[in-house]
Design a protein around this motif. Sequence first.
Motif, short mmCIF file in Angstrom:
data_model
loop_
_atom_site.label_atom_id
_atom_site.label_comp_id
_atom_site.label_asym_id
_atom_site.label_seq_id
_atom_site.Cartn_x
_atom_site.Cartn_y
_atom_site.Cartn_z
N UNK A 14 0.82 -1.19 0.00
CA UNK A 14 0.00 0.00 0.00
C UNK A 14 0.86 1.25 0.00
N UNK A 15 1.95 1.27 0.79
CA UNK A 15 2.80 2.45 0.89
C UNK A 15 3.41 2.84 -0.43
N UNK A 16 3.88 1.85 -1.19
CA UNK A 16 4.49 2.15 -2.49
C UNK A 16 3.47 2.75 -3.44
N UNK A 17 2.26 2.18 -3.43
CA UNK A 17 1.22 2.70 -4.31
C UNK A 17 0.84 4.13 -3.92
N UNK A 18 0.71 4.38 -2.62
CA UNK A 18 0.37 5.72 -2.15
C UNK A 18 1.47 6.72 -2.49
N UNK A 19 2.74 6.29 -2.39
CA UNK A 19 3.82 7.21 -2.74
C UNK A 19 3.79 7.53 -4.23
N UNK A 20 3.36 6.58 -5.06
CA UNK A 20 3.21 6.82 -6.49
C UNK A 20 2.11 7.86 -6.74
N UNK A 21 1.01 7.71 -6.02
CA UNK A 21 -0.10 8.66 -6.16
C UNK A 21 0.35 10.04 -5.70
N UNK A 22 1.04 10.10 -4.56
CA UNK A 22 1.51 11.40 -4.06
C UNK A 22 2.51 12.02 -5.04
#
Length: 178
Positions: A1-9
Amino acid sequence: MGAHLSTIHGAVQEQFRKQDEGSKGYLTLKEVTAVRTLYGINPCHIGVLYHVDRNHDGHFTLEEMQAFATFAQSYARAHRSFDSAYMTAGYTTLCMWRDLATVSGRDRFVTWAMKCFMAGYELVHLEDSNEQYIHRKALKVLHVLFDVERNLGVDYQGLVDMMQAAAEEQKLLDPNNP
C-alpha cells in the motif's frame, strides 16, 4: 500500500508543480481546474474542491491535495467499486451539504467561493461603477463546477445571457453598453 500511495503522491506533486504558476506554494481555482483527473476523480467537481481545501482559504496546497489523494485511495479500497469516483464525489458533496446546512454554513461557503474566484480570476470594474463583475472565464468555470448544463439544461451562452439580463434588470449594466 505504501508504495502505491507514494506513487499517487508523486503524481499529485508533479501535477501541482506543473500548475503552480509563480511557485506560490498553492494552486488557485483557475490552476486546480487544469489538473488532470486523478484516481478517476474530477477536480472540477464543487464538492471535491470544497473537501480538498480543508481550511477553506481559497488556495489548494500540495499537502491538501495529497491528503485528498490519500482519502480517495482509501475510500476506493473500502468500497471496491467501479463507481468509487462517483461515490467519492457524492460523499464530498454530502460533506459540503452538511456544512452548508449549518447556521453559518451558507456564509462560509459564499466566502470560500469568493476567495476562490478572487485568487484565480480577475474581477472587472466598469466605468462609473463600484460593482465588481467576474470575467467570462470565471463564469465558464462556474458553469462547469455547478454542472449547469446537465442540472438545469442551460448551456454556457444561455448562462451568460441570463446573467446579463439579470444585471440589466437590476440596473447594474446599461443594456446599450454590454
